[in-house]
Every structure is written in C-alpha cells, then in structure tokens.
Design an enzyme around this catalytic site. Structure first.
Site, PDB file in Angstrom:
ATOM      1  CG  HIS A  12     -11.478  -6.995   6.651  1.00 50.72           C
ATOM      2  ND1 HIS A  12     -10.418  -7.461   7.388  1.00 50.72           N
ATOM      3  CD2 HIS A  12     -11.214  -7.350   5.370  1.00 50.72           C
ATOM      4  CE1 HIS A  12      -9.568  -8.083   6.584  1.00 50.72           C
ATOM      5  NE2 HIS A  12     -10.023  -8.023   5.360  1.00 50.72           N
ATOM      6  CD  GLU A  58      -1.692  -2.427   1.412  1.00 50.39           C
ATOM      7  OE1 GLU A  58      -0.549  -2.634   1.870  1.00 50.39           O
ATOM      8  OE2 GLU A  58      -2.513  -3.336   1.195  1.00 50.39           O
TER       9      GLU A  58
HETATM   10  C1  TPP Z   1      -1.763  -4.796   4.261  1.00 53.46           C
HETATM   11  C2  TPP Z   1      -2.842  -5.605   3.667  1.00 53.46           C
HETATM   12  N1  TPP Z   1      -3.258  -5.336   2.426  1.00 53.46           N
HETATM   13  C3  TPP Z   1      -4.252  -6.039   1.872  1.00 53.46           C
HETATM   14  C4  TPP Z   1      -4.851  -7.042   2.563  1.00 53.46           C
HETATM   15  C5  TPP Z   1      -5.970  -7.836   1.937  1.00 53.46           C
HETATM   16  N2  TPP Z   1      -5.442  -9.166   1.668  1.00 53.46           N
HETATM   17  C6  TPP Z   1      -5.608 -10.168   2.534  1.00 53.46           C
HETATM   18  S1  TPP Z   1      -4.743 -11.495   2.105  1.00 53.46           S
HETATM   19  C7  TPP Z   1      -4.172 -10.769   0.707  1.00 53.46           C
HETATM   20  C8  TPP Z   1      -3.258 -11.511  -0.187  1.00 53.46           C
HETATM   21  C9  TPP Z   1      -2.111 -12.040   0.574  1.00 53.46           C
HETATM   22  O1  TPP Z   1      -1.303 -12.778  -0.271  1.00 53.46           O
HETATM   23  P1  TPP Z   1      -0.125 -13.621   0.308  1.00 53.46           P
HETATM   24  O2  TPP Z   1       0.777 -12.775   1.117  1.00 53.46           O
HETATM   25  O3  TPP Z   1       0.464 -14.348  -0.835  1.00 53.46           O
HETATM   26  O4  TPP Z   1      -0.836 -14.646   1.308  1.00 53.46           O
HETATM   27  P2  TPP Z   1      -1.978 -15.703   0.974  1.00 53.46           P
HETATM   28  O5  TPP Z   1      -3.278 -15.011   1.135  1.00 53.46           O
HETATM   29  O6  TPP Z   1      -1.751 -16.198  -0.406  1.00 53.46           O
HETATM   30  O7  TPP Z   1      -1.816 -16.760   2.000  1.00 53.46           O
HETATM   31  C10 TPP Z   1      -4.652  -9.479   0.601  1.00 53.46           C
HETATM   32  C11 TPP Z   1      -4.358  -8.576  -0.508  1.00 53.46           C
HETATM   33  C12 TPP Z   1      -4.408  -7.285   3.860  1.00 53.46           C
HETATM   34  N3  TPP Z   1      -4.945  -8.231   4.636  1.00 53.46           N
HETATM   35  N4  TPP Z   1      -3.411  -6.566   4.391  1.00 53.46           N
END
Ligand code: TPP
Ligand code: MG
Lengths: 327, 368
Positions: A129, A60
């Site tokens: 959220h 972000e």
């Molecule tokens: C700082 C932040 N930005 C956006 C989100 C929304 N979000 C939750 S999980 C996710 C993707 C995370 O990807 P990854 O790190 O590969 O973990 P995975 O979900 O694949 O286990 C996003 C964008 C969040 N929780 N925290």
C-alpha cells in the site's frame, strides 16, 4: 473558488466529466456504495446510478480487461484500482492490449481508458500500500503515466486524461489526499498531458520532482534560499511518460546543477531517464554530476521505518548543497 | 444428433453439526478428545480477546491498520485444527486464531502491526507462509506447495485460506484447476464472510454457493456452517484425510461473517445495517462452542471465567513484551536486510549513504 483537498478535486473532475459526457463510466472495487476506500468517488453512484458507477467483483484483470473492451466500443471507462500494489493483476491487459490495440489495428481502434490508483508512501499503511512503481509503467510505449502534485493540477489533469484518446495510468499521491487544500475553480480547467511545469523559479540549481515529493522539494528550495541565498528552480513533471524534457533541459542549461527527487527505488527509476536526457541534451552545461535523491533499491519497509526510506527535506538539502559546492 | 444430457454431479452438501441454538447432531459430531476441545476453546477465546485488544491499540495509535477477525474464528481455526504441524498453512490476512494455533506468537502479531518487518518472521518449526495481502494470490502458492509435497513423496498437505472476494480472482480458478488436473493434496478454505469490504457476496458471483465452483474443476466441494467449529473441523478433517491418501483437493466454503470492520480504515455503516450485524452476532461461534463444551460437562461458568483471566493475562504480558522488544528495534539499516541472499554492491553503497545521511544529522533521530 472553493478550497479543495486532492480527494475533493478528483471527485469534482469525475463528477463534472460524467455530467458532460455520458460515455464516462466509473468502475472498480468499492467505488459505488462506499464511495471508494479514499472517498474519491463519493456521491457519484447517487448522482449517476449503478449503471455508470459500478462496484465490480474483486478482479483487477477483469476490471482493466473489460474496460479495454468498453473503451474500444465507445465508452470512456475510468477504472479505480484500490492501491497501486494491486495494479499488477491488470498490468498484463494494459501491456498486451491497451497500449497496442491502436498500433495492432493500424489505427482502426483506440483505447481511451483511464486507470486511477493511489500510489506512494507516507500514510502508515500495510504492505503493498506504499510503493512507488511508476517506472514500471513509464517503460510501456503507448501508455501515458500521469502523476499530479496537488488538488488543482490533479483535477485539470484527470479531465485531460479522461478525454485523451489513448490509455492513461493516473497515479494519485495518496499522502496528499487530505494533506492540504488549494483553490480549485468550479469552471472547467484542463492541463495538457505530457507537459511539465516550473513550480518555482531560480537560477542557481535545478530540482526535478513530481507527486508527493514536490512539496518537500519546494520546502528544500526555500531552505536553500534562506540558508545560503541559493535559488533553486523546481520542475514538477506532472507526466512521467511521455517525458517532457524541455523545461528541465532548459533549466539545466541555465543552472548547470541538477538533482532529481523521487520516492521510487533509484536503479532504473524515473531519475535514470532524466539523467540520460540531461547527458544527451545538456551535457556541456553541467557543472556537477546529476544527483538522485530517491528511495533505496529495496521494498519500502513497513511504516515504522518508512521515513528512513522516503526522501525528505534534509536529504534533498544535503544533495543540493553538494551540488552547489562542486567546483 | 439429439441433444443428450451430460451427467455431472449437480449437488454439493451443506454441513452443520452444532446449530446456532446449540442443537447438536450426534451422528455428525466429530470425536475430539477433551484436551483438544479445551485447547481449541482457549485459542478461540484468546484470538477473540486479542483481536479486541488490537482494535483498541489501533484506536490509540499504538499500532497501524489491521484486519480484525472477530466472528470468523471457527471458520479458520476449525480448519487449521485438522492439520498436523508438518502440514503447510497458507494464510490470507484474516486468520488470527489459525495463526495462533499454528504457533504464531502474539508478540509477532503486535510487532507486525506496529509497523516492524520483524513481525513477519516465521520460525523454522512452522510450515506456514506469512500473510498475503494481494487478494487471491496465495491460492496458487498452496497448490504449488501441495505439488512439491507430493513430488517429494511425503503424505503432507497444504491448506490455504482466502475470502469470498478472492473467488473472483483468476488466481482462485487457476489454483483450483491446477490442483484438480494434478490431483494435488491441497485444501482450499474460503472464509465467506459475506463481504469484500463494501461489496456483498452476491456481487462476486451469480452462483448460489461458492462451494459449487469445485464442480467445474472436478474436485470435491462442500459448504459448511463456518460459525460451527465442529462442522468446519469435520469437513476439514475429511478433506485432509482424503488429500493425504491421494484423493485430491477439496474446496471448503465456510459460511461466516465479519463482525467487525474490514480494516481499521473502514466504516461499515456505509454499506451494511446494524440489524444484519446483530443477526450474525446471534450466530457468534464462540458462545456456541462454549455451550457445546458446557453441555458436555467440559466447561463450567467458572472455567470460562478462569480462561478469560488467563487469556487476559497472556495478552497483557505479550503487549508488555512487545513494547519492550520495540525499544531494541527500529535500526534504520534493517531496511536493507532480507531482500537478497547476498547484498549487491549497489545496495551496499546505498546502505553507506543512509549511514552518512543519518550521521550528517548529528545522529539525532529525525523520524519517530
Ligand atoms: C488484489 C487485491 N485487490 C484489492 C485489495 C484490497 N482489498 C483488501 S481486502 C479486500 C476485500 C477482500 O474480500 P474477501 O476476499 O472477501 O476477504 P475479506 O476481506 O472479507 O476477509 C480488498 C478489495 C487487495 N488487498 N488485493
Ligand atoms: Mg469477505
């Protein structure tokens, strides 16, 4: 006119503005192929391509920081931050630079940036959220904090936000995304930023609300009318900062009885600023202490207790009754 | 002056012990005792079946949104299994099997996902942080915990989990950098499940691997087959041993796959093909580990069936116990608890206000 929900209305605004102005770029996590986790950017990548609708890496601070650079260099970036709980990674860039570059460069640069994020509770979501933290942003000089309350004004305000020469934080009440539909004209319609509106006229008391709290506030007004024939005037702020106090001050002078409703925690919340304005500008007209119907000064609980935290119609009606009964 | 090459390590290793066809590299096979292997199997199976049960509970509206972990059990369980209970574990939010391994009860998971803050409680015997949803943010805490553990002259280590998406956050880089500079006993475990919601791994970095990010911070890095429990365990055990001995941090990239939805609010058909999912289903860590155990003569078909029945019973009992427990929860006033060591007067007033508001409604439940 088509009847659109909030998601569709925001989508319409983005689509039309991208068509009108090829400087507009949408960037964020999952905004492209997925169309955004709430589908606000649905169909945009198909229409405008990957150069203008960009799925970014997960960062972000980088989304906001690079968007500041884009804005300085002639583009009109619209960032989507997936939830308001993740805007803080970008907050430093907004506080340190987006709000200051015009000022720091003595007008040489400006930052026409929009940061959109869903905010607020009521959707049975996970931690981070459901918060309502607009006061943090409203406190930043140089930033406009805009919160629409329905599809039609959301569309009109988002157009204005994108065209605004300065940075705008655009908080979308996620509880309203699919809650109801409104007629939204296909032809362009804008609303000025920094202006509140009267959502319901009345002479007996004033209720001030915005975002997802507008609807329960209007319902409470109807209930007061039915129950006791008291007519509430309801002010919908639309922009939290810079705060337009003209309508609410005028209304307070007329009714003498005011309640502010927001789901953000009470202390140092937007209601505090509104009370201060009323004390400054309508003190001698007030007939009762201004009431605040708000979230409590806690982290909003996980969803099974969320409804106890969020202001609702009975809490608003209760506060209004007390106002009306004050000698 | 001429241009002169700077010698920096240019390669990292990829580790696989038990490949997807069940072929075992005996030289690399970690020597784990029978009991431990069977406990690992049971935990993996329990986590898988529980994950499936959670999904169906969510579809029935009995719990809220949650992030399924099916397919990634080897990646996080294999790593957590290398920790001792006194070590610290810092999860992200997709480490169900590891959390169960560390002692989290199924009831606690159920309560949490049913929207009760009570499900977040960590009992005193567990040195684990609760889940962290802001992607990447927890990585720094693990570095800090590792720092404190060393400062206090213990030989404990801290292990943190995060996804491929998290490696794009500044916090990831800052965490690795601090850990490298201060030579902290930290193990950074990346579950590279190929996707961050709809964004593919290739959109997170142009680097060929995530493991190679370690090189830039001067720390150890390794990429492992994350669907191979033995490989993950071996890499983690090595990293834990090194950290304990003062050898500094390690980044472990576990190459795995999220077989299910990102969360129950997600529709993966929008961004990935069924063929891709199918190709990873063939690399499922659970049957692979079962085959290994069978080949070793540790697990018969009968044994698998018995284990299935056992975990099904355990899950059923947990669901019933959680539903029973929920009846006694739900006190609205709990929302004022645990924010401060001592509740400030303003908050006490607000608590009274909620009590009065509820009473004014005739004490009736207005919210379900
Ligand atoms: C700082 C932040 N930005 C956006 C989100 C929304 N979000 C939750 S999980 C996710 C993707 C995370 O990807 P990854 O790190 O590969 O973990 P995975 O979900 O694949 O286990 C996003 C964008 C969040 N929780 N925290
Ligand atoms: Mg991932």
């Amino acid at each position: 006119m088509a009847k659109l929900n909030l998601v569709q209305a925001l989508n319409l605004a983005l689509r039309q503005e991208m068509e009108r102005d090829d400087r507009v770029i949408v960037l964020g996590e999952d905004v492209g192929r997925d169309g955004g986790v709430f589908r606000v950017t649905e169909g945009l990548i198909e229409r405008f391509g990957e150069e203008r609708v960009v799925d970014t890496p997960l960062a972000e601070s980088a989304i906001v920081g690079t968007a500041i650079g884009m804005a300085v260099a002639g583009l009109r970036p619209v960032c989507e931050i997936q939830f308001d709980g993740f805007t803080y990674y970008g907050m430093h860039q907004i506080e340190a630079h987006a709000t200051r570059l015009r000022w720091r460069s003595r007008g040489r640069f400006h930052v026409p940036l929009v940061v959109r994020a869903p905010y607020g509770g009521g959707v049975r979501a996970l931690e981070h959220h459901s918060e309502s933290r607009e006061a943090l942003w409203a406190h930043l000089p140089g930033l406009k904090t805009v919160i629409p309350s329905g599809p039609r004004n959301a569309r009109a305000l988002l157009l204005s936000a994108i065209r605004d020469p300065d940075p705008v934080l655009f908080f979308e009440p996620k509880a309203l995304y699919r809650a109801f539909r409104e007629e939204v004209p296909e032809e362009e319609e804008t609303l000025p930023l920094g202006r509140s509106r009267i959502a319901r006229e009345g002479g007996d008391l004033t209720l001030v609300a915005y975002g997802a709290m507008l609807r329960p506030t209007l319902e409470a007004a109807e209930e007061l009318s039915r129950q006791r024939g008291a007519e509430a005037e309801v002010i919908d702020l639309l922009t939290i900062s810079p705060l337009d106090d003209t309508l609410l001050v005028a209304s307070a002078r007329k009714t003498g009885r005011v309640a502010v409703v927001h789901e953000a925690p009470r202390s140092f919340g937007p209601g505090a600023e509104i009370v201060a304005r009323l004390v400054e500008k309508a003190f001698y007209h007030l007939e009762a202490p201004v009431a605040r119907v708000t979230g409590y000064d806690v982290i909003i609980p996980l969803f099974r207790r969320e409804a106890y935290y969020l202001p609702d119609v009975p809490r608003i009606v209760q506060a209004a009754r007390r106002l009306l009964e004050a000698p | 002056m001429p241009r002169t090459p700077i010698e920096i390590p240019e390669s990292i290793e990829y580790l696989s012990v038990l490949d997807e066809t069940g072929r075992l590299d005996r030289d690399l096979e970690p020597r784990l005792e029978e009991g431990l292997l069977l406990r690992l199997h049971r935990t993996m199976l329990l986590a898988r079946r529980f994950d499936e049960r959670l999904l169906s509970l969510q579809r029935q509206g009995r719990i809220g949104t949650f992030p399924p972990s099916s397919g990634q059990e080897a990646a996080h369980l294999g790593a957590a299994a290398a920790l001792s209970p006194e070590d610290w574990m810092v999860p992200a939010f997709r480490e169900l099997a590891a959390e169960i391994w560390r002692g989290r009860t199924l009831e606690s998971v159920l309560l949490y996902n049913a929207g009760f803050n009570e499900g977040g409680h960590i009992p005193p015997e567990r040195n684990d942080l609760p889940i962290a949803i802001p992607v990447g943010s927890q990585i720094l805490h693990a570095a800090g915990i590792a720092w404190a553990l060393r400062h206090r002259r213990t030989d404990r280590v801290a292990m943190v989990f995060f996804g491929d998406g998290a490696t794009s956050q500044g916090d990831f880089h800052e965490g690795l950098n601090f850990a490298g500079v201060f030579s902290l006993p930290a193990i950074f475990v990346c579950q590279n499940n190929q996707w961050a919601i709809s964004v593919p791994r290739a959109r997170q970095t142009r680097s060929r691997t995530l493991a190679q990010k370690a090189l830039a911070y001067g720390i150890h890095g390794i990429q492992v087959d994350g669907n191979d429990l033995l490989a993950v365990y071996a890499a983690a055990a090595e990293a834990v041993g090194r950290a304990r001995a003062g050898g500094g941090p390690t980044l472990i990239e576990c190459v795995t796959y999220r077989l299910a939805v990102h969360t129950t609010a997600d529709d993966p058909r929008r961004y990935r093909t069924e063929e891709e999912v199918e190709s990873w289903r063939r690399r499922d860590p659970l049957p692979r580990f079962q085959k290994y155990l069978a080949d070793k003569g540790l697990l018969s078909e009968e044994g698998v069936r018995a284990a299935e029945e056992e975990v099904a019973r355990e899950i059923q009992q947990a669901v019933e116990r959680a539903e029973e427990a929920i009846k006694a929860l739900g006190d609205p006033l709990d929302l004022f608890e645990h924010l401060w060591a001592e509740m400030p007067p303003t908050l006490r007033e607000q608590r009274e206000e909620l009590i009065a508001a509820l009473a004014a409604r005739g004490g009736e439940e207005t919210h379900g």
